[in-house]
Scaffold this motif. Structure first.
Motif, PDB file in Angstrom:
ATOM      1  N   SER A 342       0.826  -1.213   0.000  1.00 44.14           N
ATOM      2  CA  SER A 342       0.000   0.000   0.000  1.00 44.14           C
ATOM      3  C   SER A 342       0.857   1.260   0.000  1.00 44.14           C
ATOM      4  O   SER A 342       0.447   2.293  -0.535  1.00 44.14           O
ATOM      5  CB  SER A 342      -0.943   0.010   1.207  1.00 44.14           C
ATOM      6  OG  SER A 342      -0.218   0.182   2.415  1.00 44.14           O
ATOM      7  N   ASP A 343       2.057   1.173   0.584  1.00 45.29           N
ATOM      8  CA  ASP A 343       2.949   2.339   0.640  1.00 45.29           C
ATOM      9  C   ASP A 343       3.538   2.683  -0.725  1.00 45.29           C
ATOM     10  O   ASP A 343       3.970   3.819  -0.945  1.00 45.29           O
ATOM     11  CB  ASP A 343       4.081   2.093   1.642  1.00 45.29           C
ATOM     12  CG  ASP A 343       3.582   2.015   3.074  1.00 45.29           C
ATOM     13  OD1 ASP A 343       2.488   2.549   3.344  1.00 45.29           O
ATOM     14  OD2 ASP A 343       4.271   1.406   3.922  1.00 45.29           O
ATOM     15  N   VAL A 344       3.582   1.706  -1.639  1.00 45.42           N
ATOM     16  CA  VAL A 344       4.205   1.957  -2.952  1.00 45.42           C
ATOM     17  C   VAL A 344       3.216   1.827  -4.102  1.00 45.42           C
ATOM     18  O   VAL A 344       3.581   2.037  -5.259  1.00 45.42           O
ATOM     19  CB  VAL A 344       5.396   0.996  -3.189  1.00 45.42           C
ATOM     20  CG1 VAL A 344       6.477   1.198  -2.149  1.00 45.42           C
ATOM     21  CG2 VAL A 344       4.927  -0.465  -3.202  1.00 45.42           C
ATOM     22  N   HIS A 359      -7.683  -9.650 -11.597  1.00 48.73           N
ATOM     23  CA  HIS A 359      -7.227 -10.962 -11.119  1.00 48.73           C
ATOM     24  C   HIS A 359      -7.747 -11.254  -9.715  1.00 48.73           C
ATOM     25  O   HIS A 359      -8.335 -12.316  -9.466  1.00 48.73           O
ATOM     26  CB  HIS A 359      -5.703 -11.001 -11.136  1.00 48.73           C
ATOM     27  CG  HIS A 359      -5.115 -12.194 -10.455  1.00 48.73           C
ATOM     28  ND1 HIS A 359      -5.128 -13.454 -11.011  1.00 48.73           N
ATOM     29  CD2 HIS A 359      -4.502 -12.327  -9.238  1.00 48.73           C
ATOM     30  CE1 HIS A 359      -4.552 -14.312 -10.192  1.00 48.73           C
ATOM     31  NE2 HIS A 359      -4.161 -13.660  -9.111  1.00 48.73           N
ATOM     32  N   PHE A 360      -7.564 -10.308  -8.798  1.00 46.05           N
ATOM     33  CA  PHE A 360      -7.911 -10.583  -7.403  1.00 46.05           C
ATOM     34  C   PHE A 360      -9.416 -10.513  -7.153  1.00 46.05           C
ATOM     35  O   PHE A 360      -9.913 -11.143  -6.222  1.00 46.05           O
ATOM     36  CB  PHE A 360      -7.157  -9.627  -6.472  1.00 46.05           C
ATOM     37  CG  PHE A 360      -5.692  -9.955  -6.351  1.00 46.05           C
ATOM     38  CD1 PHE A 360      -5.277 -11.089  -5.679  1.00 46.05           C
ATOM     39  CD2 PHE A 360      -4.731  -9.138  -6.931  1.00 46.05           C
ATOM     40  CE1 PHE A 360      -3.924 -11.405  -5.566  1.00 46.05           C
ATOM     41  CE2 PHE A 360      -3.380  -9.443  -6.833  1.00 46.05           C
ATOM     42  CZ  PHE A 360      -2.970 -10.584  -6.147  1.00 46.05           C
ATOM     43  N   MET A 361     -10.163  -9.773  -7.977  1.00 44.99           N
ATOM     44  CA  MET A 361     -11.626  -9.776  -7.853  1.00 44.99           C
ATOM     45  C   MET A 361     -12.199 -11.166  -8.089  1.00 44.99           C
ATOM     46  O   MET A 361     -13.207 -11.551  -7.486  1.00 44.99           O
ATOM     47  CB  MET A 361     -12.237  -8.787  -8.862  1.00 44.99           C
ATOM     48  CG  MET A 361     -12.192  -7.338  -8.455  1.00 44.99           C
ATOM     49  SD  MET A 361     -12.711  -6.236  -9.809  1.00 44.99           S
ATOM     50  CE  MET A 361     -14.396  -6.778 -10.099  1.00 44.99           C
ATOM     51  N   LEU A 395      -7.908 -11.134   0.303  1.00 45.62           N
ATOM     52  CA  LEU A 395      -8.391 -10.754  -1.026  1.00 45.62           C
ATOM     53  C   LEU A 395      -9.321  -9.555  -0.952  1.00 45.62           C
ATOM     54  O   LEU A 395      -9.209  -8.610  -1.747  1.00 45.62           O
ATOM     55  CB  LEU A 395      -9.102 -11.937  -1.680  1.00 45.62           C
ATOM     56  CG  LEU A 395      -8.230 -13.146  -2.030  1.00 45.62           C
ATOM     57  CD1 LEU A 395      -9.097 -14.295  -2.548  1.00 45.62           C
ATOM     58  CD2 LEU A 395      -7.184 -12.783  -3.066  1.00 45.62           C
ATOM     59  N   ASP A 396     -10.249  -9.566   0.020  1.00 47.34           N
ATOM     60  CA  ASP A 396     -11.194  -8.453   0.151  1.00 47.34           C
ATOM     61  C   ASP A 396     -10.458  -7.156   0.457  1.00 47.34           C
ATOM     62  O   ASP A 396     -10.773  -6.096  -0.110  1.00 47.34           O
ATOM     63  CB  ASP A 396     -12.213  -8.755   1.251  1.00 47.34           C
ATOM     64  CG  ASP A 396     -13.120  -9.928   0.899  1.00 47.34           C
ATOM     65  OD1 ASP A 396     -13.226 -10.251  -0.307  1.00 47.34           O
ATOM     66  OD2 ASP A 396     -13.705 -10.518   1.824  1.00 47.34           O
ATOM     67  N   SER A 397      -9.489  -7.237   1.351  1.00 51.52           N
ATOM     68  CA  SER A 397      -8.724  -6.044   1.716  1.00 51.52           C
ATOM     69  C   SER A 397      -7.933  -5.508   0.530  1.00 51.52           C
ATOM     70  O   SER A 397      -7.887  -4.299   0.288  1.00 51.52           O
ATOM     71  CB  SER A 397      -7.781  -6.380   2.874  1.00 51.52           C
ATOM     72  OG  SER A 397      -6.962  -5.272   3.199  1.00 51.52           O
ATOM     73  N   GLN A 401      -8.255  -1.966  -1.483  1.00 53.98           N
ATOM     74  CA  GLN A 401      -7.059  -1.125  -1.569  1.00 53.98           C
ATOM     75  C   GLN A 401      -6.808  -0.698  -3.013  1.00 53.98           C
ATOM     76  O   GLN A 401      -6.526   0.474  -3.291  1.00 53.98           O
ATOM     77  CB  GLN A 401      -5.864  -1.904  -1.031  1.00 53.98           C
ATOM     78  CG  GLN A 401      -4.548  -1.164  -1.054  1.00 53.98           C
ATOM     79  CD  GLN A 401      -3.417  -2.004  -0.486  1.00 53.98           C
ATOM     80  OE1 GLN A 401      -3.589  -2.684   0.515  1.00 53.98           O
ATOM     81  NE2 GLN A 401      -2.262  -1.987  -1.130  1.00 53.98           N
ATOM     82  N   LEU A 402      -6.926  -1.639  -3.935  1.00 51.48           N
ATOM     83  CA  LEU A 402      -6.706  -1.330  -5.347  1.00 51.48           C
ATOM     84  C   LEU A 402      -7.779  -0.380  -5.882  1.00 51.48           C
ATOM     85  O   LEU A 402      -7.478   0.577  -6.601  1.00 51.48           O
ATOM     86  CB  LEU A 402      -6.689  -2.625  -6.169  1.00 51.48           C
ATOM     87  CG  LEU A 402      -5.506  -3.566  -5.916  1.00 51.48           C
ATOM     88  CD1 LEU A 402      -5.750  -4.914  -6.577  1.00 51.48           C
ATOM     89  CD2 LEU A 402      -4.216  -2.952  -6.439  1.00 51.48           C
ATOM     90  N   LYS A 403      -9.021  -0.636  -5.514  1.00 51.15           N
ATOM     91  CA  LYS A 403     -10.096   0.259  -5.951  1.00 51.15           C
ATOM     92  C   LYS A 403      -9.887   1.666  -5.413  1.00 51.15           C
ATOM     93  O   LYS A 403     -10.096   2.663  -6.126  1.00 51.15           O
ATOM     94  CB  LYS A 403     -11.453  -0.284  -5.494  1.00 51.15           C
ATOM     95  CG  LYS A 403     -11.949  -1.482  -6.274  1.00 51.15           C
ATOM     96  CD  LYS A 403     -13.340  -1.896  -5.803  1.00 51.15           C
ATOM     97  CE  LYS A 403     -13.894  -3.052  -6.640  1.00 51.15           C
ATOM     98  NZ  LYS A 403     -15.245  -3.458  -6.176  1.00 51.15           N
ATOM     99  N   GLY A 404      -9.473   1.761  -4.143  1.00 49.42           N
ATOM    100  CA  GLY A 404      -9.244   3.070  -3.546  1.00 49.42           C
ATOM    101  C   GLY A 404      -8.149   3.837  -4.260  1.00 49.42           C
ATOM    102  O   GLY A 404      -8.278   5.045  -4.512  1.00 49.42           O
ATOM    103  N   GLU A 405      -7.066   3.152  -4.609  1.00 51.97           N
ATOM    104  CA  GLU A 405      -5.965   3.810  -5.313  1.00 51.97           C
ATOM    105  C   GLU A 405      -6.411   4.277  -6.693  1.00 51.97           C
ATOM    106  O   GLU A 405      -6.072   5.388  -7.128  1.00 51.97           O
ATOM    107  CB  GLU A 405      -4.790   2.840  -5.434  1.00 51.97           C
ATOM    108  CG  GLU A 405      -3.630   3.341  -6.271  1.00 51.97           C
ATOM    109  CD  GLU A 405      -3.020   4.629  -5.752  1.00 51.97           C
ATOM    110  OE1 GLU A 405      -2.586   5.451  -6.586  1.00 51.97           O
ATOM    111  OE2 GLU A 405      -2.989   4.815  -4.517  1.00 51.97           O
ATOM    112  N   LEU A 406      -7.180   3.443  -7.395  1.00 56.61           N
ATOM    113  CA  LEU A 406      -7.646   3.827  -8.728  1.00 56.61           C
ATOM    114  C   LEU A 406      -8.627   4.989  -8.664  1.00 56.61           C
ATOM    115  O   LEU A 406      -8.557   5.925  -9.468  1.00 56.61           O
ATOM    116  CB  LEU A 406      -8.286   2.620  -9.419  1.00 56.61           C
ATOM    117  CG  LEU A 406      -7.301   1.534  -9.872  1.00 56.61           C
ATOM    118  CD1 LEU A 406      -8.032   0.244 -10.215  1.00 56.61           C
ATOM    119  CD2 LEU A 406      -6.480   2.009 -11.062  1.00 56.61           C
TER     120      LEU A 406
END
Length: 686
Positions: A342-344, A359-361, A395-397, A401-406
């Motif tokens: 998450s930091d990078v 992939h992770f969804m 996976l849920d986390s 995290q990916l959705k939030g960054e996007l």
């Protein structure tokens, strides 16, 4: 390639300065010609074309080519389909025996009967008029696309570079070209056209230089295949000049064997001024080069988790690509791994984040893994052993995290207002893998599902010049096992369903070539176990498709019969050129239950050929291969265009339930047109 073909392909439009007055009779003739091909000029486009007589022939030839009306369509049985249905088995067998026995020298001769006109409901493809900004916007969007582009789009980029000055290109050239293959194609073409100013400062890594050199030598810029490097002296020093500031051992180690060949080609030892290049080339020759990846592999071997996370944090893109492996291997430290990532994550390319999210969804649902290696051929592999499980909370986390960054990235773009998204886009993957897409009337991502409407007759077609090609329709059950097939050894079927083949040619000499058709009556299927029809084209004997001139596709018609010509451009729904260096292609899959066509354009392995009573490269001997291809297409899990546009709407707009609501507020519509304007998607939303 010219401006007419570019605008028709990319925008279904013309770029012609409009005139105030046009000859009405010329406009009528042009419109009629276009309608005969399934197109319709909007008024501004029609007026402009009527006042540009030098362009009229080029426009009509391009439209004709797009729907394959430029081919000679004379089937073996000219009164198809009725003629084949009514022929006795003895007649069909005798004709085939004599045709095959003479290696195609003899063919049956029949008088072609007069056909009545048909009055199909035609969904004409509208052609509009665009201005200079939108015309040059095609060039901008292709360069700004953050994913691989098909060969036809790479040709379009080269057309602009070759035909416009640097001053004309500069305002429309994006500051950043995110996809490396496109960047290196752009730079190499500029250098070859002596327009180096636009290339200044764009090379960032040694791999960029390797790709540029590969392009200059006519090689595979994706670096999947090896290239025979041969470079004139004038390019050697220039390559070393741009390589010296960016060369790193790590980049060289990624493609070590290719660098050995390139260093040898450019005679790096003859240029003492380039000290870093000479030093690394020396280490390469002596097998002593070490770099970042060797440290990562060493840490993985020893299980040093802290060292692994430290190293991968230095390369966020590499971290992203290895994240699934890390979560499986070091499951007891998944929380720490997610925290470090998450930091990078903000440094990871948007395209990679979208691939990760897709992939992770779907990671929990993976019973089979689908792999499509990059390269010039689209071949899918099904790995039937599911990967080791990852805990649901992880996976849920990670997905959140990916959705939030996007969303955070997308929120920096301008507002979309009220947004309506076409629900069917849920069945359309983001077009991130178009590198090996075949040139065609429509170009979409493999696995895309498109409604084919209520018309009941599928008419497959193939035209080629070259060796012995075969067109087949494979009927498949729900579990993808082969139910039956309409092909050269089974020309018609009347009991379980109505389908008919137009006859099998074994030679297609130039200039006319040869063609085959298959008619299939969808509503006639009586066996409820039949779910799919696959369109299959393969070389029975001879060279690969690359050595043929093969055009394939399908028409949609309202009824099976003798009305209308066998080939009618108005009813063509899709046309592609099959030119991959392979001998088999599953073109598309028709889902009879959902009434969707699933775009494939993929090959099987052909390793399943076995001894049987039916020798050769045919459907019967490749049942397992066909099943493998289709299984891959139906199980490929990735993000859809609907998912992508939803993230944008959540970040910079407001989702609404109806298109009318979005239109009233002058908001944003994401309809099915976005499926074919993939350059806009890849440049503005990825």
């Amino acid at each position: 390639m010219d401006s007419i073909e570019i605008t028709l392909r990319k925008r279904s439009a013309l770029y012609i300065p409009a005139a105030a007055v046009a000859d009405p009779s010329t406009m009528v003739v042009l419109q009629m010609e276009a309608m005969n091909l399934g197109f319709f000029f909007e008024q501004d486009a029609l007026k402009a074309l009527a006042n540009a007589p030098t362009l009229q022939r080029s426009v009509m030839e391009t439209l004709s080519s797009l729907v394959a009306a430029d081919k000679d369509w004379e089937p073996m049985y000219p009164n198809f389909p009725k003629q084949v249905f009514e022929a006795t088995e003895c007649e069909l067998y005798l004709n085939a025996f004599l045709h095959y026995g003479t290696h195609g020298t003899w063919a049956p001769s029949y008088t072609k009967e007069t056909r009545l006109p048909h009055f199909e409901t035609v969904d004409y493809k509208a052609i509009s008029l665009i201005g200079l900004d939108e015309y040059m916007g095609i060039y901008h969007n292709l360069l700004a696309s953050n994913a691989s582009l098909p060969a036809v789009d790479r040709d379009i980029i080269c057309f602009y570079i070759r035909n416009y000055t640097e001053d004309a290109l500069h305002p429309h050239t994006p500051k950043e070209i995110p996809f490396k293959e496109t960047l290196c194609l752009f730079v190499a073409e500029l250098i070859e056209q002596k327009k180096a100013a636009l290339a200044q400062g764009r090379v960032q890594t040694a791999t960029d230089v390797l790709r540029i050199a590969t392009r200059m030598c006519g090689g595979d810029i994706s670096l999947v295949e090896n290239t025979k490097f041969r470079l004139p002296r004038r390019y050697r020093r220039w390559l070393l000049t741009i390589l010296e500031p960016v060369i790193r051992a790590d980049d060289v180690l990624r493609h070590l064997e290719k660098w050995k060949r390139l260093f040898h080609c450019i005679h790096v030892g003859s240029y003492p001024a380039f000290e870093k290049c000479r030093a690394i080339a020396f280490e390469v020759r002596n097998g002593r080069l070490r770099g970042y990846y060797s440290h990562v592999e060493r840490a993985l071997e020893t299980g040093d988790e802290d060292r692994i996370l430290e190293l991968l944090s230095q390369r966020p893109g590499e971290f992203a690509r290895r994240l699934d492996m890390l979560l499986r291997r070091f499951s007891e430290r998944n929380g720490a791994i997610l925290k470090v990532f998450s930091d990078v994550a903000h440094k990871v390319d948007t395209r990679v984040l979208l691939q990760m999210l897709g992939h992770f969804m779907h990671r929990k649902d993976l019973e089979k893994r689908i792999v499509i290696p990059k390269g010039s051929v689209s071949q899918a592999y099904v790995l039937r052993e599911p990967p080791a499980a990852i805990q649901d909370w992880v996976l849920d986390s990670l997905v959140e995290q990916l959705k939030g960054e996007l969303r955070e990235r997308f929120s920096q773009q301008e507002s979309l207002g009220k947004v309506w998204i076409e629900p069917h886009l849920q069945k359309c993957p983001i077009p991130l893998q178009l590198r090996a897409a075949s040139e065609g009337l429509k170009m979409v991502q493999r696995g895309t599902k498109i409604p084919f409407g209520e018309k009941n007759i599928l008419r497959f077609f193939v035209h080629w010049i070259g060796d012995d090609l075969d067109l087949s329709a494979c009927l498949l059950r729900e579990d993808l096992t082969l139910h039956s097939a309409i092909t050269y050894y089974n020309l018609s079927e009347k009991s379980v369903y109505y389908a008919v083949h137009s006859g099998d040619f074994v030679k297609a000499p130039p200039p006319k070539g040869a063609c085959e058709f298959i008619d299939f009556d969808i509503d006639s299927v009586k066996d409820p176990s039949v779910r799919y029809i696959a369109m299959d084209v393969r070389v029975f004997s001879g060279g690969t498709f690359q050595e043929q001139q093969a055009t394939a596709g399908w028409m949609l018609r309202e009824e099976m019969g003798q009305k209308g010509e066998v080939f009618d451009a108005q009813t063509v729904d899709q046309r592609i050129c099959i030119s991959a260096p392979v001998r088999n292609c599953v073109v598309a899959l028709f889902d009879l239950q959902e009434r969707d066509v699933i775009w494939l354009d993929m090959i099987g392995s052909s390793k399943e050929l076995h001894a049987s009573s039916m020798p050769g490269n045919n459907v019967e001997n490749n049942k397992a291969s066909i099943q493998e291809v289709i299984m891959a297409a139906l199980n490929f899990r990735t993000m859809s265009l609907y998912d992508l546009f939803t993230l944008h709407a959540e970040a910079r707009g407001e989702m609404v339930e109806t298109r009318e609501e979005a239109l009233r507020s002058e908001g944003t519509l994401f309809d099915m047109d976005m499926l074919y304007r993939y350059d806009e998607v890849l440049s503005g939303f990825v």
